[in-house]
Scaffold this active site. Structure first.
Site, mmCIF file in Angstrom:
data_model
loop_
_atom_site.group_PDB
_atom_site.id
_atom_site.type_symbol
_atom_site.label_atom_id
_atom_site.label_comp_id
_atom_site.label_asym_id
_atom_site.label_seq_id
_atom_site.Cartn_x
_atom_site.Cartn_y
_atom_site.Cartn_z
ATOM 1 N N ILE A 1 -1.581 -4.367 11.085
ATOM 2 C CA ILE A 1 -0.606 -4.509 10.012
ATOM 3 C C ILE A 1 -0.737 -5.917 9.455
ATOM 4 O O ILE A 1 -0.707 -6.903 10.196
ATOM 5 C CB ILE A 1 0.828 -4.262 10.517
ATOM 6 N N LYS A 2 -0.873 -5.994 8.149
ATOM 7 C CA LYS A 2 -1.121 -7.284 7.501
ATOM 8 C C LYS A 2 0.171 -7.797 6.880
ATOM 9 O O LYS A 2 0.810 -7.093 6.093
ATOM 10 C CB LYS A 2 -2.192 -7.096 6.426
ATOM 11 N N ILE A 3 0.574 -9.005 7.267
ATOM 12 C CA ILE A 3 1.791 -9.607 6.732
ATOM 13 C C ILE A 3 1.526 -11.066 6.354
ATOM 14 O O ILE A 3 0.684 -11.727 6.958
ATOM 15 C CB ILE A 3 2.974 -9.522 7.722
#
Length: 352
Positions: A138-140
């Protein structure tokens, strides 16, 4: 030997900064994995906007989803999650052979959540469940709120690619959150050995901004100096006493991932941000054009440690010229968030 595969013996992995149905279903991604040793995939709203707007393979599914009356963001997710799953499945052998070190695919939460810790947490957990693959990341973004969410997600056991890092201060804050999340998990008696996180440090945007602000001998060098200095700190933090207990419990270091590695200034080598930063326990995520250029004429060598002590001196010199590197990093992160928000707005216009 293939020039890209020649990087691998130096301990670095090359990821592709692109994802589309054309890439998946033409067999191109499978070929890149086999022939070039591509070991991961990153995506972002700009990449998906380009894919959906240009690839006819999306047309029928997009029409069907619109007919179901979903809101634009739901339509977007329903459209791209199958692609992310497919990419994860293609990468699964790489993930398994590397025992979880490689083979990841990144999916970004909505850029509109960049200042919303709880919203980021909810979206990240939802997307993690929706994709349902162990090699998803998951890219944040590495805003204050994003970093807080990152620590929580690490404690949850969710893989994260934390992005839009432009300064050493930002990188240190990310590592603080990662280690704190692992420590919480370890304290609770939960396993650590399946968790993978990377810290995406951006390069070409740094030089594009600072080159006009520094003297000629220092131009085209600040981003690489920052990267080398960050790597020196990485070695201290993850190969020193601080991380020893967690490492013994199975935890992995949080690798630096070099991003924005396509050269923007035509006066510089078109593989500058690949050739200059090859070294152990790092990743370089490259766009298609840079991948092709390195395949054609790039030179693989152990360059990351080279000049690492001089990097601090160079950063000291540009700070002496009045450059505030922390302020530059904050500005570049804000600019990056605006670009992603703009791309996401355009993307949702396609799916509305």
């Amino acid at each position: 030997m293939n020039r890209l595969k020649a990087i691998r013996p130096f301990g670095q992995r090359i990821w592709l900064d692109n994802l589309s149905r054309d890439l998946l279903f033409s067999g191109e991604l499978a070929r890149l994995i086999k022939e070039d040793g591509i070991a991961g995939v990153t995506s972002n709203p700009t990449i998906f906007h380009k894919a959906i707007s240009t690839d006819p393979r999306y047309r029928d599914d997009l029409a069907a989803l619109k007919a179901r009356g979903f809101d634009p963001e739901k339509t977007y997710e329903e459209l791209v999650i199958p692609d992310v799953r497919e990419a994860c499945d293609l990468m699964l052998p790489v993930y398994q052979e590397s025992r979880g070190d490689d083979g990841y695919v990144s999916l970004e939460v909505s850029p509109f959540l960049s200042r919303d810790r709880d919203g980021t947490l909810a979206a990240a957990r939802r997307l993690w469940q929706a994709v349902g693959r162990p090699n998803l990341m998951i890219k944040i973004p590495a805003t204050k709120e994003g970093i807080e969410a990152f620590g929580e997600l690490t404690a949850d056991g969710i893989n994260v690619n934390i992005t839009l890092l432009f300064s050493l201060t930002q990188v240190e804050a990310v590592w603080d959150a990662y280690i704190a999340g692992l420590e919480r998990r370890h304290h609770d008696g939960l396993p650590l050995d399946h968790i993978k996180a990377v810290a995406s440090f951006f390069l070409s945007r740094v030089d594009s901004l600072v080159d006009p602000l520094v003297s000629e001998p220092n131009r085209g060098k600040v981003a690489i100096a920052l990267s080398k200095s960050a790597y020196g700190r990485y070695l201290e933090r993850f190969h020193g006493e601080e991380f020893e207990t967690l490492k013994e419990a199975g935890a992995r270091p949080q690798y630096l991932l070099w991003a924005s590695t396509g050269t923007k200034n035509p006066a510089y080598s078109d593989v500058l941000y690949v050739e200059s930063l090859i070294g152990p326990e790092t990743i370089n995520t490259v766009p298609d054009a840079t991948l092709a250029k390195f395949r054609d004429h790039g030179i693989a060598a152990d360059t990351l440690i080279e000049g690492i002590d001089d990097a601090a001196d160079l950063l000291g010199r540009v700070e002496g010229e009045g450059l505030d590197l922390d302020a530059i990093g904050s500005r570049l992160q804000d600019d990056g968030l605006k670009l992603f928000e703009q791309s996401f707005t355009e993307l949702l216009a396609l799916t509305a």
